[in-house]
Design a protein around this motif. Structure first.
Motif, PDB file in Angstrom:
ATOM      1  N   SER A 101     -17.165  73.742 109.551  1.00  0.00           N
ATOM      2  CA  SER A 101     -18.617  73.591 109.712  1.00  0.00           C
ATOM      3  C   SER A 101     -19.036  73.197 111.121  1.00  0.00           C
ATOM      4  CB  SER A 101     -19.149  72.557 108.707  1.00  0.00           C
ATOM      5  OG  SER A 101     -18.579  71.279 108.959  1.00  0.00           O
ATOM      6  N   LYS A 102     -18.213  72.386 111.808  1.00  0.00           N
ATOM      7  CA  LYS A 102     -18.579  71.906 113.144  1.00  0.00           C
ATOM      8  C   LYS A 102     -17.933  72.720 114.253  1.00  0.00           C
ATOM      9  CE  LYS A 102     -18.857  67.434 113.991  1.00  0.00           C
ATOM     10  NZ  LYS A 102     -18.516  66.034 114.348  1.00  0.00           N
ATOM     11  N   PHE A 103     -16.667  73.078 114.082  1.00  0.00           N
ATOM     12  CA  PHE A 103     -15.914  73.718 115.158  1.00  0.00           C
ATOM     13  C   PHE A 103     -15.718  75.216 114.958  1.00  0.00           C
ATOM     14  CE2 PHE A 103     -14.301  69.272 114.853  1.00  0.00           C
ATOM     15  CZ  PHE A 103     -14.872  68.797 116.025  1.00  0.00           C
ATOM     16  N   GLY A 104     -16.151  75.734 113.810  1.00  0.00           N
ATOM     17  CA  GLY A 104     -16.076  77.171 113.578  1.00  0.00           C
ATOM     18  C   GLY A 104     -14.678  77.725 113.394  1.00  0.00           C
ATOM     19  N   ILE A 105     -13.761  76.910 112.866  1.00  0.00           N
ATOM     20  CA  ILE A 105     -12.370  77.329 112.684  1.00  0.00           C
ATOM     21  C   ILE A 105     -12.188  77.870 111.265  1.00  0.00           C
ATOM     22  CG2 ILE A 105      -9.968  76.531 112.643  1.00  0.00           C
ATOM     23  CD1 ILE A 105     -10.994  74.235 114.576  1.00  0.00           C
ATOM     24  N   SER A 106     -11.664  79.067 111.148  1.00  0.00           N
ATOM     25  CA  SER A 106     -11.428  79.675 109.844  1.00  0.00           C
ATOM     26  C   SER A 106     -10.190  79.052 109.203  1.00  0.00           C
ATOM     27  CB  SER A 106     -11.220  81.187 110.001  1.00  0.00           C
ATOM     28  OG  SER A 106     -10.949  81.776 108.758  1.00  0.00           O
ATOM     29  N   LEU A 107     -10.314  78.584 107.973  1.00  0.00           N
ATOM     30  CA  LEU A 107      -9.236  77.878 107.289  1.00  0.00           C
ATOM     31  C   LEU A 107      -8.772  78.618 106.043  1.00  0.00           C
ATOM     32  CD1 LEU A 107     -10.667  74.234 107.420  1.00  0.00           C
ATOM     33  CD2 LEU A 107      -9.022  75.275 108.995  1.00  0.00           C
ATOM     34  N   GLU A 108      -7.501  78.440 105.715  1.00  0.00           N
ATOM     35  CA  GLU A 108      -6.948  78.924 104.457  1.00  0.00           C
ATOM     36  C   GLU A 108      -6.498  77.720 103.647  1.00  0.00           C
ATOM     37  OE1 GLU A 108      -3.992  81.979 104.644  1.00  0.00           O
ATOM     38  OE2 GLU A 108      -4.972  83.023 106.309  1.00  0.00           O
ATOM     39  N   ARG A 109      -6.627  77.820 102.311  1.00  0.00           N
ATOM     40  CA  ARG A 109      -6.227  76.733 101.414  1.00  0.00           C
ATOM     41  C   ARG A 109      -5.199  77.248 100.429  1.00  0.00           C
ATOM     42  NH1 ARG A 109     -11.267  76.262 103.156  1.00  0.00           N
ATOM     43  NH2 ARG A 109     -12.099  74.188 103.675  1.00  0.00           N
ATOM     44  N   GLU A 110      -4.112  76.477 100.257  1.00  0.00           N
ATOM     45  CA  GLU A 110      -3.043  76.930  99.366  1.00  0.00           C
ATOM     46  C   GLU A 110      -3.504  76.884  97.912  1.00  0.00           C
ATOM     47  OE1 GLU A 110       0.315  74.347  99.842  1.00  0.00           O
ATOM     48  OE2 GLU A 110      -0.621  72.671  98.834  1.00  0.00           O
ATOM     49  N   LYS A 111      -2.859  77.711  97.107  1.00  0.00           N
ATOM     50  CA  LYS A 111      -3.236  77.800  95.691  1.00  0.00           C
ATOM     51  C   LYS A 111      -2.201  77.161  94.774  1.00  0.00           C
ATOM     52  CE  LYS A 111      -6.283  81.777  96.166  1.00  0.00           C
ATOM     53  NZ  LYS A 111      -6.369  81.637  97.623  1.00  0.00           N
ATOM     54  N   VAL A 112      -0.967  77.042  95.246  1.00  0.00           N
ATOM     55  CA  VAL A 112       0.076  76.359  94.478  1.00  0.00           C
ATOM     56  C   VAL A 112       0.720  75.312  95.377  1.00  0.00           C
ATOM     57  CG1 VAL A 112       0.556  78.314  92.955  1.00  0.00           C
ATOM     58  CG2 VAL A 112       1.828  78.078  95.101  1.00  0.00           C
ATOM     59  N   VAL A 113       1.298  74.284  94.784  1.00  0.00           N
ATOM     60  CA  VAL A 113       1.919  73.209  95.563  1.00  0.00           C
ATOM     61  C   VAL A 113       3.185  73.727  96.240  1.00  0.00           C
ATOM     62  CG1 VAL A 113       2.950  70.917  95.520  1.00  0.00           C
ATOM     63  CG2 VAL A 113       1.036  71.434  94.013  1.00  0.00           C
TER      64      VAL A 113
END
Length: 513
Positions: A101-113
């Motif tokens: 939201s502040k720095f405009g960095i595209s992130l990915e989030r894991e779906k399994v541990v």
């Protein structure tokens, strides 16, 4: 006496990585004038730049700050400072989401541990998996909002007046000047570069820890040094991303046995467990033949590029020094026991206890960088400039040095790797502490800037060996050959103040002065 040029700021941040940038941005957004001083280029040096950009956040159904707190405490073998751990668990998500939201960095989030020690998926990383894709946008933002960068500038020493930190003496090339500030934030990283085998950059060399100690700061958890197991040594020296071990890769010894097969989480055990298991083998090889090419390319691109070159021989893995759990003691707002001195990031100790969970370091930098910058502004105001502007540096500056720094650092690295490494003995640790103490004492006899800066590095290594020599158990990343188990009476923290060490049981609130 030298009358020096000087600058004045509300807050001064020493360091150039993610923790330093987070602290500087936070202080600036509180309305302060801020200087960021770094020996390299901000956003380009330090450990966070070469990291794989992994942060931890709460976004999975059923997850909660309480569960994350419990995981941190379990991973740290019940030595984590719960005030710090709670702050991290409660604030991680908002700080990580700000990357987008502040720095405009595209992130990915894991779906399994896939990150050892976590009960839920929490892994968040920049899509390319490169730390510089976090630090560069933070650097750009910091410049846009008016933070003054003093780059290629080494801190010679902190300035104090009536035992309160008031700024620092800076050296850039052959020029010296003073930055006066009632709030100085250390974000200089750990001491991993003082190990012979480390994945840390060479500029991560512990001088911030040593300088803080010399000025009376308490050091905590210095015996706990994390070794990273997922390191390829041959045919090239690169990190193998943890994710591939959830996608079919595994480790074998020289008898082609999957030695981690007898552990519940196999190659995804916590880093201390896996590193120690690998250390006991004659040779460790990675087998990633079961990982699909497209998966390998996405999840461990460096390994994939190496694989594409067609290496025909063995793929040898070996743990390297990776992270320092110990450092300057702070409270949950980055305050040290030295008035005017604050700290955040890997230069600090206490949060991770005996072992750090994956994704914890960069998250710590964001959370505590933000908190420390905010508190520094709220507590401190410029006030009157005192006579400390006339700082005596003629002696330090003019005295020549006969020290061979490269030989001294080479000796320190050898001592740290051989005697303060993955598996230790009480004797080897005592020998290391004595050897490093002698090196530091000899440097004290040299009254010049070169010796002062080198001594601070050596003192951070000495403190690690000293604290480890006292702990008579194996816990987390601290493994003794003669005592394989944890001992209830050692559930607590070692704190170093000057040349004294004090053990405080976990149930006690007592601290050194």
């Amino acid at each position: 006496m030298s009358k020096l040029q000087y600058d004045q700021y509300d807050v001064m941040v020493i360091g150039g990585g993610q923790a330093a940038l987070a602290a500087a941005i936070s202080a600036k957004e509180e309305g302060a004038s801020v200087a960021l001083v770094t020996k390299g280029k901000a956003g380009v040096g330090g450990s966070s730049v070469i990291s794989d950009s992994v942060h931890s956040a709460i976004f999975s159904p059923g997850d909660s700050p309480e569960q994350f707190l419990q995981d941190i405490v379990e991973g740290g073998r019940h030595l984590s400072d719960k005030r710090l751990a709670r702050a991290l668990a409660e604030e991680c998500t908002v700080r990580v989401n700000e990357l987008e939201s502040k720095f405009g960095i595209s992130l990915e989030r894991e779906k399994v541990v896939i990150t050892p020690g976590h009960s839920y998926p929490r892994r968040v990383y920049a899509g390319t998996g490169l730390g510089k894709n976090i630090t560069k946008p933070m650097r750009d933002y910091a410049m846009e909002i008016g933070i003054d960068f003093h780059e290629q500038s080494a801190v010679v020493d902190l300035l104090k007046d009536n035992n309160e930190v008031k700024g620092a003496l800076i050296q850039k090339g052959k020029e010296f000047h003073i930055i006066y500030s009632p709030a100085v934030i250390l974000a200089t990283g750990g001491f991993g570069g003082l190990y012979q085998s480390s994945d840390n950059p060479r500029d991560v060399s512990g001088e911030g820890i040593g300088m803080a100690w010399r000025h009376g700061a308490i050091l905590v958890d210095m015996e706990f040094v994390q070794f990273y197991p997922y390191r390829l040594q041959h045919p090239a020296n690169i990190d193998v991303m943890t994710k591939v071990f959830a996608k079919g890769a595994f480790l074998v010894n020289d008898q082609h046995e999957r030695f981690m097969g007898r552990y519940p989480k196999k190659e995804l055990e916590t880093r201390d467990t896996l590193s120690y298991a690998m250390f006991k083998e004659n040779k460790v090889l990675i087998d990633f033949s079961g990982v699909a090419d497209d998966v390998l390319q996405h999840d461990s691109p460096c390994l994939y590029r190496l694989y594409q070159k067609g290496h025909p021989g063995e793929w040898i893995m070996s743990p390297v020094q990776h992270y320092c759990m110990g450092g300057v003691q702070t409270d949950e707002w980055g305050r040290t026991n030295v008035p005017g001195l604050y700290a955040c990031g890997e230069v600090t100790g206490g949060l991770h206890g005996a072992n750090r969970l994956g994704g914890g370091s960069l998250t710590e930098s964001l959370v505590f960088g933000h908190r420390t910058g905010k508190m520094a502004v709220q507590e401190k105001s410029m006030g009157d400039i005192s006579d400390i502007m006339d700082f005596r540096i003629d002696e330090l500056k003019n005295n020549s040095s006969n020290i061979d720094e490269s030989e001294t650092i080479k000796k320190v690295k050898k001592v740290m790797w051989q005697k303060v490494g993955i598996e230790r003995t009480s004797l080897s640790l005592k020998e290391a502490a004595d050897e490093l103490n002698l090196i530091a004492i000899n440097l004290e006899n040299e009254n010049n800037i070169h010796a002062l800066q080198l001594r601070d590095k050596v003192r951070s290594a000495w403190a690690s060996a000293f604290a480890a020599s006292v702990r008579k158990e194996s816990r987390g990343a601290h493994k003794l050959q003669a005592i394989k188990e944890e001992k209830k009476e050692w559930e607590g923290k070692n704190r170093i103040y000057k040349t004294s060490i004090q053990f405080t049981p976990a149930a006690s609130k007592a601290e050194m002065p």
